[in-house]
Design an enzyme around this catalytic site. Structure first.
Site, PDB file in Angstrom:
ATOM      1  N   HIS A  65       0.829  -1.204   0.000  1.00 22.26           N
ATOM      2  CA  HIS A  65       0.000   0.000   0.000  1.00 22.26           C
ATOM      3  C   HIS A  65       0.866   1.259   0.000  1.00 22.26           C
ATOM      4  O   HIS A  65       0.519   2.264  -0.632  1.00 22.26           O
ATOM      5  CB  HIS A  65      -0.925  -0.010   1.220  1.00 22.26           C
ATOM      6  CG  HIS A  65      -1.794   1.188   1.336  1.00 22.26           C
ATOM      7  ND1 HIS A  65      -1.707   2.071   2.381  1.00 22.26           N
ATOM      8  CD2 HIS A  65      -2.770   1.682   0.518  1.00 22.26           C
ATOM      9  CE1 HIS A  65      -2.579   3.046   2.222  1.00 22.26           C
ATOM     10  NE2 HIS A  65      -3.236   2.843   1.108  1.00 22.26           N
ATOM     11  N   GLU A  68       1.713   1.999  -3.483  1.00 25.61           N
ATOM     12  CA  GLU A  68       0.597   2.594  -4.218  1.00 25.61           C
ATOM     13  C   GLU A  68       0.657   4.115  -4.128  1.00 25.61           C
ATOM     14  O   GLU A  68       0.392   4.825  -5.107  1.00 25.61           O
ATOM     15  CB  GLU A  68      -0.731   2.089  -3.659  1.00 25.61           C
ATOM     16  CG  GLU A  68      -1.945   2.695  -4.326  1.00 25.61           C
ATOM     17  CD  GLU A  68      -3.210   2.569  -3.500  1.00 25.61           C
ATOM     18  OE1 GLU A  68      -3.934   3.577  -3.367  1.00 25.61           O
ATOM     19  OE2 GLU A  68      -3.472   1.467  -2.980  1.00 25.61           O
ATOM     20  N   HIS A  69       1.026   4.630  -2.968  1.00 21.38           N
ATOM     21  CA  HIS A  69       1.165   6.071  -2.792  1.00 21.38           C
ATOM     22  C   HIS A  69       2.425   6.596  -3.474  1.00 21.38           C
ATOM     23  O   HIS A  69       2.397   7.613  -4.172  1.00 21.38           O
ATOM     24  CB  HIS A  69       1.226   6.417  -1.296  1.00 21.38           C
ATOM     25  CG  HIS A  69      -0.093   6.360  -0.603  1.00 21.38           C
ATOM     26  ND1 HIS A  69      -0.690   7.463  -0.042  1.00 21.38           N
ATOM     27  CD2 HIS A  69      -0.944   5.325  -0.365  1.00 21.38           C
ATOM     28  CE1 HIS A  69      -1.848   7.121   0.518  1.00 21.38           C
ATOM     29  NE2 HIS A  69      -2.015   5.824   0.346  1.00 21.38           N
ATOM     30  N   GLU A 145      -4.578   8.344   6.992  1.00 23.22           N
ATOM     31  CA  GLU A 145      -5.559   7.422   6.413  1.00 23.22           C
ATOM     32  C   GLU A 145      -5.932   6.316   7.402  1.00 23.22           C
ATOM     33  O   GLU A 145      -7.104   5.963   7.557  1.00 23.22           O
ATOM     34  CB  GLU A 145      -4.977   6.824   5.134  1.00 23.22           C
ATOM     35  CG  GLU A 145      -5.926   5.957   4.334  1.00 23.22           C
ATOM     36  CD  GLU A 145      -5.297   5.426   3.052  1.00 23.22           C
ATOM     37  OE1 GLU A 145      -5.973   4.636   2.360  1.00 23.22           O
ATOM     38  OE2 GLU A 145      -4.140   5.774   2.747  1.00 23.22           O
TER      39      GLU A 145
END
Length: 432
Positions: A65, A68-69, A145
Protein backbone atom coordinates in the site's frame (compact mmCIF):
# COMPACT_ATOMS: atom_id res chain seq x y z
CA UNK A 1 -18.44 -18.18 -23.73
CA UNK A 2 -16.03 -19.65 -21.16
CA UNK A 3 -12.35 -19.75 -22.18
CA UNK A 4 -9.50 -21.13 -20.09
CA UNK A 5 -6.47 -18.85 -20.26
CA UNK A 6 -3.29 -20.50 -21.52
CA UNK A 7 -0.49 -18.77 -19.58
CA UNK A 8 1.91 -18.51 -22.53
CA UNK A 9 -0.09 -18.08 -25.74
CA UNK A 10 -2.18 -15.50 -27.55
CA UNK A 11 -5.94 -15.79 -27.87
CA UNK A 12 -8.84 -14.08 -29.62
CA UNK A 13 -12.55 -14.47 -28.96
CA UNK A 14 -15.74 -12.67 -29.88
CA UNK A 15 -17.59 -11.69 -26.72
CA UNK A 16 -20.96 -10.02 -26.02
CA UNK A 17 -22.38 -7.08 -27.96
CA UNK A 18 -19.82 -7.38 -30.73
CA UNK A 19 -16.81 -6.78 -28.49
CA UNK A 20 -13.55 -8.62 -29.13
CA UNK A 21 -11.28 -9.91 -26.37
CA UNK A 22 -7.61 -10.53 -27.18
CA UNK A 23 -4.58 -11.62 -25.18
CA UNK A 24 -0.89 -11.34 -26.07
CA UNK A 25 2.24 -12.29 -24.15
CA UNK A 26 5.15 -10.02 -25.06
CA UNK A 27 8.65 -11.58 -25.25
CA UNK A 28 9.49 -10.08 -21.85
CA UNK A 29 6.59 -11.93 -20.20
CA UNK A 30 4.33 -8.87 -19.96
CA UNK A 31 0.72 -9.85 -20.63
CA UNK A 32 -1.65 -7.55 -22.53
CA UNK A 33 -5.41 -8.18 -22.57
CA UNK A 34 -7.94 -5.97 -24.33
CA UNK A 35 -11.66 -5.82 -24.93
CA UNK A 36 -12.51 -3.66 -27.92
CA UNK A 37 -16.01 -2.22 -27.55
CA UNK A 38 -17.47 -0.83 -30.81
CA UNK A 39 -18.73 2.74 -30.67
CA UNK A 40 -16.98 3.61 -27.39
CA UNK A 41 -14.67 6.67 -27.44
CA UNK A 42 -13.05 6.17 -24.02
CA UNK A 43 -10.52 3.60 -22.77
CA UNK A 44 -9.95 2.26 -19.28
CA UNK A 45 -6.48 0.82 -18.82
CA UNK A 46 -4.97 -0.90 -15.79
CA UNK A 47 -1.44 -1.98 -14.91
CA UNK A 48 -1.76 -4.96 -12.55
CA UNK A 49 0.89 -6.51 -10.33
CA UNK A 50 -0.06 -9.74 -8.56
CA UNK A 51 1.15 -8.58 -5.16
CA UNK A 52 -1.06 -7.65 -2.24
CA UNK A 53 -0.82 -7.40 1.51
CA UNK A 54 -0.83 -11.19 1.87
CA UNK A 55 2.54 -11.43 0.09
CA UNK A 56 4.49 -9.14 2.38
CA UNK A 57 7.30 -10.35 4.63
CA UNK A 58 6.90 -9.32 8.26
CA UNK A 59 9.54 -6.59 7.96
CA UNK A 60 7.80 -5.27 4.81
CA UNK A 61 4.26 -5.19 6.20
CA UNK A 62 2.39 -2.24 4.68
CA UNK A 63 4.88 -1.89 1.80
CA UNK A 64 2.38 -2.79 -0.95
CA UNK A 65 0.00 0.00 0.00
CA UNK A 66 2.95 2.32 0.66
CA UNK A 67 4.08 1.74 -2.94
CA UNK A 68 0.60 2.59 -4.22
CA UNK A 69 1.17 6.07 -2.79
CA UNK A 70 4.83 6.42 -3.71
CA UNK A 71 4.49 5.58 -7.39
CA UNK A 72 2.56 8.83 -7.83
CA UNK A 73 5.38 10.79 -6.18
CA UNK A 74 7.85 10.97 -9.03
CA UNK A 75 9.94 8.95 -11.47
CA UNK A 76 13.28 9.43 -13.19
CA UNK A 77 11.47 11.49 -15.86
CA UNK A 78 8.50 13.05 -14.08
CA UNK A 79 7.85 15.02 -10.92
CA UNK A 80 4.81 14.54 -8.70
CA UNK A 81 3.16 17.50 -10.42
CA UNK A 82 3.97 16.11 -13.87
CA UNK A 83 2.11 12.89 -13.05
CA UNK A 84 -0.85 14.73 -11.50
CA UNK A 85 -1.23 17.19 -14.37
CA UNK A 86 -0.77 14.69 -17.21
CA UNK A 87 -4.28 13.28 -16.91
CA UNK A 88 -5.89 16.58 -15.86
CA UNK A 89 -4.65 18.17 -19.08
CA UNK A 90 -6.65 15.72 -21.23
CA UNK A 91 -9.68 15.46 -18.93
CA UNK A 92 -8.77 11.94 -17.86
CA UNK A 93 -8.79 10.17 -14.52
CA UNK A 94 -6.12 8.15 -12.77
CA UNK A 95 -5.85 6.30 -9.48
CA UNK A 96 -4.67 3.08 -7.90
CA UNK A 97 -5.99 0.35 -5.64
CA UNK A 98 -4.33 -2.18 -3.38
CA UNK A 99 -6.03 -5.40 -2.34
CA UNK A 100 -4.90 -8.43 -0.39
CA UNK A 101 -3.77 -10.14 -3.60
CA UNK A 102 -3.05 -7.50 -6.24
CA UNK A 103 -2.23 -3.87 -6.95
CA UNK A 104 -3.60 -1.91 -9.91
CA UNK A 105 -2.66 1.50 -11.31
CA UNK A 106 -5.35 2.63 -13.72
CA UNK A 107 -6.61 5.47 -15.87
CA UNK A 108 -9.59 6.36 -18.03
CA UNK A 109 -8.98 8.61 -21.03
CA UNK A 110 -10.27 9.39 -24.51
CA UNK A 111 -9.15 6.79 -27.04
CA UNK A 112 -6.86 9.36 -28.71
CA UNK A 113 -5.05 9.91 -25.39
CA UNK A 114 -4.26 6.23 -24.77
CA UNK A 115 -0.56 6.68 -25.73
CA UNK A 116 -0.26 9.32 -23.00
CA UNK A 117 -1.82 6.99 -20.42
CA UNK A 118 0.52 4.17 -21.43
CA UNK A 119 3.55 6.43 -21.22
CA UNK A 120 2.71 7.77 -17.76
CA UNK A 121 1.59 4.47 -16.22
CA UNK A 122 4.58 2.60 -17.63
CA UNK A 123 6.90 5.26 -16.25
CA UNK A 124 5.31 5.03 -12.80
CA UNK A 125 5.38 1.22 -12.58
CA UNK A 126 8.90 0.75 -13.94
CA UNK A 127 10.85 3.85 -12.95
CA UNK A 128 9.58 5.21 -9.64
CA UNK A 129 12.41 6.69 -7.55
CA UNK A 130 10.88 6.37 -4.06
CA UNK A 131 12.43 9.66 -3.01
CA UNK A 132 13.19 9.58 0.76
CA UNK A 133 11.67 13.02 1.34
CA UNK A 134 8.49 12.06 -0.52
CA UNK A 135 8.36 8.85 1.48
CA UNK A 136 8.26 10.80 4.72
CA UNK A 137 5.45 12.95 3.37
CA UNK A 138 3.45 9.91 2.32
CA UNK A 139 4.19 8.17 5.62
CA UNK A 140 2.33 11.02 7.30
CA UNK A 141 -0.51 10.79 4.76
CA UNK A 142 -0.91 7.04 5.27
CA UNK A 143 -0.92 7.46 9.06
CA UNK A 144 -3.76 9.96 8.62
CA UNK A 145 -5.56 7.42 6.41
CA UNK A 146 -5.18 4.72 9.08
CA UNK A 147 -6.39 7.13 11.76
CA UNK A 148 -9.45 7.96 9.69
CA UNK A 149 -10.25 4.24 9.33
CA UNK A 150 -9.77 3.69 13.06
CA UNK A 151 -12.32 6.44 13.73
CA UNK A 152 -14.90 4.65 11.55
CA UNK A 153 -16.49 1.84 13.60
CA UNK A 154 -17.73 0.11 10.42
CA UNK A 155 -14.15 -0.11 9.14
CA UNK A 156 -12.97 -1.30 12.53
CA UNK A 157 -15.48 -4.14 12.78
CA UNK A 158 -14.74 -5.27 9.20
CA UNK A 159 -10.98 -5.36 9.79
CA UNK A 160 -11.20 -7.09 13.16
CA UNK A 161 -13.69 -9.62 11.80
CA UNK A 162 -11.31 -10.49 8.94
CA UNK A 163 -8.50 -11.11 11.40
CA UNK A 164 -10.80 -13.30 13.48
CA UNK A 165 -12.07 -15.55 10.66
CA UNK A 166 -8.61 -15.77 9.03
CA UNK A 167 -6.82 -16.33 12.30
CA UNK A 168 -3.08 -15.78 12.05
CA UNK A 169 -3.03 -15.76 8.23
CA UNK A 170 -1.66 -12.82 6.18
CA UNK A 171 -5.05 -12.56 4.45
CA UNK A 172 -6.48 -11.47 7.79
CA UNK A 173 -4.18 -8.44 8.09
CA UNK A 174 -5.33 -4.92 7.19
CA UNK A 175 -4.27 -3.98 3.64
CA UNK A 176 -2.81 -0.64 4.68
CA UNK A 177 -0.74 -2.05 7.50
CA UNK A 178 -0.78 -0.83 11.09
CA UNK A 179 0.40 2.44 12.60
CA UNK A 180 3.39 0.61 14.11
CA UNK A 181 4.34 -1.02 10.78
CA UNK A 182 4.08 2.23 8.80
CA UNK A 183 6.05 4.20 11.39
CA UNK A 184 8.79 1.54 11.26
CA UNK A 185 8.84 1.07 7.46
CA UNK A 186 12.34 1.60 6.09
CA UNK A 187 12.93 2.92 2.60
CA UNK A 188 15.33 0.04 1.82
CA UNK A 189 12.66 -2.55 2.70
CA UNK A 190 10.02 -0.84 0.57
CA UNK A 191 12.53 -0.51 -2.28
CA UNK A 192 13.38 -4.23 -2.04
CA UNK A 193 9.67 -5.08 -2.13
CA UNK A 194 9.27 -2.90 -5.23
CA UNK A 195 12.18 -4.50 -7.08
CA UNK A 196 11.08 -8.02 -6.20
CA UNK A 197 7.53 -7.73 -7.50
CA UNK A 198 7.58 -4.97 -10.10
CA UNK A 199 9.13 -6.80 -13.04
CA UNK A 200 8.02 -7.77 -16.59
CA UNK A 201 6.82 -11.32 -15.86
CA UNK A 202 4.55 -10.02 -13.05
CA UNK A 203 2.96 -7.19 -15.07
CA UNK A 204 -0.51 -7.60 -16.58
CA UNK A 205 -1.96 -4.75 -18.65
CA UNK A 206 -5.70 -4.76 -19.35
CA UNK A 207 -7.69 -2.24 -21.38
CA UNK A 208 -11.33 -1.96 -22.44
CA UNK A 209 -13.25 0.45 -24.64
CA UNK A 210 -12.14 2.11 -27.85
CA UNK A 211 -8.83 0.26 -28.01
CA UNK A 212 -7.03 -1.52 -30.85
CA UNK A 213 -5.13 -4.51 -29.49
CA UNK A 214 -2.19 -4.44 -31.89
CA UNK A 215 -1.69 -0.71 -31.42
CA UNK A 216 -1.74 -1.05 -27.64
CA UNK A 217 0.82 -3.89 -27.74
CA UNK A 218 3.09 -1.74 -29.90
CA UNK A 219 2.96 1.37 -27.73
CA UNK A 220 3.31 -0.68 -24.54
CA UNK A 221 6.40 -2.40 -25.93
CA UNK A 222 7.89 0.95 -26.97
CA UNK A 223 7.24 2.46 -23.54
CA UNK A 224 8.76 -0.54 -21.78
CA UNK A 225 11.87 -0.39 -23.96
CA UNK A 226 12.40 3.19 -22.76
CA UNK A 227 11.91 2.26 -19.10
CA UNK A 228 14.28 1.34 -16.29
CA UNK A 229 13.47 -2.35 -16.72
CA UNK A 230 15.83 -4.70 -18.59
CA UNK A 231 13.68 -5.80 -21.53
CA UNK A 232 16.40 -7.76 -23.34
CA UNK A 233 15.67 -11.05 -21.59
CA UNK A 234 12.84 -13.32 -22.73
CA UNK A 235 10.67 -14.51 -19.88
CA UNK A 236 7.51 -16.54 -19.30
CA UNK A 237 4.67 -14.94 -17.34
CA UNK A 238 4.56 -15.59 -13.62
CA UNK A 239 2.42 -18.57 -12.68
CA UNK A 240 -1.19 -18.10 -11.63
CA UNK A 241 -1.51 -17.95 -7.86
CA UNK A 242 -2.41 -21.26 -6.21
CA UNK A 243 -6.15 -21.86 -6.45
CA UNK A 244 -6.48 -24.96 -4.27
CA UNK A 245 -8.73 -24.20 -1.33
CA UNK A 246 -6.83 -23.58 1.88
CA UNK A 247 -8.21 -24.37 5.31
CA UNK A 248 -7.59 -21.40 7.58
CA UNK A 249 -8.71 -21.73 11.20
CA UNK A 250 -11.43 -19.48 12.58
CA UNK A 251 -10.93 -17.89 15.99
CA UNK A 252 -14.41 -18.89 17.09
CA UNK A 253 -16.45 -17.09 19.69
CA UNK A 254 -17.20 -13.44 20.36
CA UNK A 255 -14.59 -10.69 20.33
CA UNK A 256 -15.51 -7.21 21.55
CA UNK A 257 -13.73 -3.96 20.72
CA UNK A 258 -14.52 -0.99 22.93
CA UNK A 259 -14.90 2.35 21.12
CA UNK A 260 -16.64 5.58 22.12
CA UNK A 261 -19.61 5.05 19.79
CA UNK A 262 -23.35 5.50 20.08
CA UNK A 263 -24.22 2.51 17.90
CA UNK A 264 -22.78 -0.99 18.12
CA UNK A 265 -21.46 -2.72 14.99
CA UNK A 266 -21.94 -6.49 14.79
CA UNK A 267 -20.72 -9.14 12.33
CA UNK A 268 -21.45 -12.86 12.57
CA UNK A 269 -19.84 -15.23 10.10
CA UNK A 270 -17.14 -17.74 9.26
CA UNK A 271 -15.25 -19.41 6.44
CA UNK A 272 -16.60 -18.87 2.94
CA UNK A 273 -15.55 -19.74 -0.60
CA UNK A 274 -12.55 -18.88 -2.71
CA UNK A 275 -13.06 -16.50 -5.64
CA UNK A 276 -13.05 -19.20 -8.32
CA UNK A 277 -15.38 -21.63 -6.56
CA UNK A 278 -17.90 -23.29 -8.89
CA UNK A 279 -20.66 -22.25 -6.48
CA UNK A 280 -19.82 -18.54 -6.63
CA UNK A 281 -22.94 -17.58 -8.61
CA UNK A 282 -25.18 -19.57 -6.26
CA UNK A 283 -23.43 -17.83 -3.37
CA UNK A 284 -24.24 -14.43 -4.87
CA UNK A 285 -27.89 -15.41 -5.23
CA UNK A 286 -27.95 -16.65 -1.66
CA UNK A 287 -26.67 -13.28 -0.44
CA UNK A 288 -29.26 -11.52 -2.57
CA UNK A 289 -32.01 -13.43 -0.78
CA UNK A 290 -30.44 -13.29 2.67
CA UNK A 291 -29.03 -9.80 2.87
CA UNK A 292 -28.90 -7.66 -0.26
CA UNK A 293 -31.46 -4.91 -0.59
CA UNK A 294 -34.71 -3.94 1.09
CA UNK A 295 -36.49 -7.15 0.12
CA UNK A 296 -33.85 -9.39 1.71
CA UNK A 297 -34.63 -11.55 4.72
CA UNK A 298 -32.26 -9.72 7.07
CA UNK A 299 -33.65 -6.31 6.15
CA UNK A 300 -37.24 -7.46 6.44
CA UNK A 301 -36.79 -9.34 9.71
CA UNK A 302 -34.34 -7.11 11.58
CA UNK A 303 -35.40 -3.67 10.37
CA UNK A 304 -38.93 -3.81 8.98
CA UNK A 305 -40.59 -6.29 11.36
CA UNK A 306 -38.60 -5.78 14.56
CA UNK A 307 -37.10 -2.30 14.20
CA UNK A 308 -33.79 -3.48 15.66
CA UNK A 309 -31.37 -1.80 13.25
CA UNK A 310 -31.13 0.81 10.53
CA UNK A 311 -28.60 -1.03 8.35
CA UNK A 312 -28.16 -4.78 7.92
CA UNK A 313 -26.79 -6.96 5.12
CA UNK A 314 -24.72 -10.05 4.32
CA UNK A 315 -21.48 -10.26 2.35
CA UNK A 316 -18.65 -12.50 1.17
CA UNK A 317 -14.97 -11.96 0.43
CA UNK A 318 -13.22 -14.41 -1.88
CA UNK A 319 -9.51 -14.87 -2.62
CA UNK A 320 -7.58 -17.30 -4.79
CA UNK A 321 -7.47 -20.01 -2.12
CA UNK A 322 -9.78 -18.96 0.71
CA UNK A 323 -12.77 -16.82 1.62
CA UNK A 324 -15.09 -15.73 4.38
CA UNK A 325 -18.67 -14.51 4.80
CA UNK A 326 -20.50 -12.36 7.30
CA UNK A 327 -23.87 -10.99 8.37
CA UNK A 328 -23.72 -7.36 9.54
CA UNK A 329 -25.95 -5.03 11.51
CA UNK A 330 -25.59 -1.67 13.24
CA UNK A 331 -27.80 -1.39 16.33
CA UNK A 332 -28.07 0.03 19.83
CA UNK A 333 -25.62 -1.65 22.24
CA UNK A 334 -28.54 -3.00 24.27
CA UNK A 335 -29.80 -4.91 21.21
CA UNK A 336 -26.59 -6.68 20.21
CA UNK A 337 -27.54 -10.04 21.68
CA UNK A 338 -31.02 -9.98 20.14
CA UNK A 339 -29.75 -8.92 16.70
CA UNK A 340 -27.02 -11.58 16.73
CA UNK A 341 -29.60 -14.21 17.60
CA UNK A 342 -31.84 -13.17 14.69
CA UNK A 343 -28.91 -13.20 12.26
CA UNK A 344 -27.94 -16.71 13.39
CA UNK A 345 -31.55 -17.88 13.02
CA UNK A 346 -31.78 -16.49 9.49
CA UNK A 347 -28.52 -18.18 8.49
CA UNK A 348 -29.78 -21.51 9.82
CA UNK A 349 -33.14 -21.05 8.11
CA UNK A 350 -31.72 -20.44 4.64
CA UNK A 351 -29.34 -23.39 5.16
CA UNK A 352 -32.14 -25.83 6.01
CA UNK A 353 -35.33 -24.62 4.31
CA UNK A 354 -35.67 -24.16 0.51
CA UNK A 355 -36.05 -20.57 -0.63
CA UNK A 356 -39.32 -19.72 -2.33
CA UNK A 357 -39.78 -19.54 -6.09
CA UNK A 358 -40.56 -15.83 -5.74
CA UNK A 359 -37.33 -15.19 -3.82
CA UNK A 360 -35.25 -17.09 -6.37
CA UNK A 361 -36.83 -15.26 -9.31
CA UNK A 362 -36.27 -11.89 -7.65
CA UNK A 363 -32.65 -12.73 -6.81
CA UNK A 364 -31.91 -13.84 -10.37
CA UNK A 365 -33.43 -10.66 -11.75
CA UNK A 366 -31.36 -8.58 -9.32
CA UNK A 367 -28.13 -10.35 -10.30
CA UNK A 368 -28.87 -10.26 -14.03
CA UNK A 369 -29.53 -6.53 -13.95
CA UNK A 370 -26.48 -5.76 -11.78
CA UNK A 371 -24.22 -7.85 -14.02
CA UNK A 372 -25.34 -6.36 -17.31
CA UNK A 373 -25.54 -2.76 -16.08
CA UNK A 374 -22.16 -3.07 -14.38
CA UNK A 375 -20.55 -4.20 -17.62
CA UNK A 376 -21.69 -1.03 -19.40
CA UNK A 377 -18.64 0.68 -17.84
CA UNK A 378 -15.25 0.31 -19.52
CA UNK A 379 -13.60 0.26 -16.09
CA UNK A 380 -15.66 -2.78 -15.09
CA UNK A 381 -14.62 -4.64 -18.23
CA UNK A 382 -11.01 -3.68 -17.70
CA UNK A 383 -11.20 -5.06 -14.15
CA UNK A 384 -12.91 -8.23 -15.36
CA UNK A 385 -9.93 -8.94 -17.61
CA UNK A 386 -7.58 -8.44 -14.67
CA UNK A 387 -9.55 -10.90 -12.55
CA UNK A 388 -9.67 -13.44 -15.36
CA UNK A 389 -5.88 -13.32 -15.74
CA UNK A 390 -4.80 -13.11 -12.10
CA UNK A 391 -7.47 -14.93 -10.11
CA UNK A 392 -9.69 -17.29 -12.08
CA UNK A 393 -7.50 -18.32 -15.01
CA UNK A 394 -10.47 -18.15 -17.37
CA UNK A 395 -12.59 -15.58 -19.19
CA UNK A 396 -16.38 -15.88 -18.89
CA UNK A 397 -18.51 -13.53 -20.97
CA UNK A 398 -21.81 -12.04 -19.84
CA UNK A 399 -24.04 -14.46 -21.77
CA UNK A 400 -22.40 -17.48 -20.17
CA UNK A 401 -22.58 -15.86 -16.75
CA UNK A 402 -26.30 -15.23 -17.13
CA UNK A 403 -26.86 -18.79 -18.35
CA UNK A 404 -25.14 -20.14 -15.25
CA UNK A 405 -27.26 -17.89 -13.04
CA UNK A 406 -30.47 -19.03 -14.74
CA UNK A 407 -29.54 -22.69 -14.12
CA UNK A 408 -29.25 -22.30 -10.34
CA UNK A 409 -32.00 -23.99 -8.34
CA UNK A 410 -33.46 -23.53 -4.89
CA UNK A 411 -31.62 -26.71 -3.87
CA UNK A 412 -28.34 -25.10 -4.93
CA UNK A 413 -29.02 -22.13 -2.66
CA UNK A 414 -29.74 -24.42 0.31
CA UNK A 415 -26.61 -26.47 -0.36
CA UNK A 416 -24.38 -23.38 -0.56
CA UNK A 417 -25.93 -21.86 2.56
CA UNK A 418 -25.35 -25.13 4.39
CA UNK A 419 -21.65 -24.96 3.45
CA UNK A 420 -21.43 -21.57 5.10
CA UNK A 421 -23.54 -22.46 8.11
CA UNK A 422 -21.33 -25.47 8.87
CA UNK A 423 -18.31 -23.22 9.46
CA UNK A 424 -17.10 -22.38 12.92
CA UNK A 425 -18.75 -19.10 13.93
CA UNK A 426 -17.01 -15.85 14.75
CA UNK A 427 -18.80 -12.81 16.15
CA UNK A 428 -17.11 -9.40 16.21
CA UNK A 429 -18.67 -6.47 18.06
CA UNK A 430 -17.63 -2.83 18.28
CA UNK A 431 -19.47 -1.25 21.20
CA UNK A 432 -19.01 1.43 23.88
Amino acid sequence: MRVTIDPTTEGVLNADAGSTVRRTVLPSGVRVLTEEMPGVRSVSIGYWIAVGSRHEADHQYGSTHFLEHLLFKGTQRRSTMDIASAFDTVGGESNAMTSKESTCYYARVLDEDLPLAVDVLTDMVTSAVLDPAEMETERAVILEELAMAEDDPTDVVQERFASQVLDGHPLGRPIGGTREAIEAAARDDVWAHFNHWYRPDELVITAAGGVDHDTLCRIVDEALQDSRWDMSRRSAPAALQAAQEQHIPVRAGTETISKPVEQAQVILGGRGMRAGDEDRFALTLMHSILGAGMSSRLFQEIRERRGLAYSTFSFSAGFTDAGYFGLYAGCLPSRVEQVTSVMADELERIATEPVTAEELTRAKGQLRGATVLGMEETSARMSRLGGAELVRGEFVDISDTLAEVDAITAEDITRVAARLASSERAITVVTP
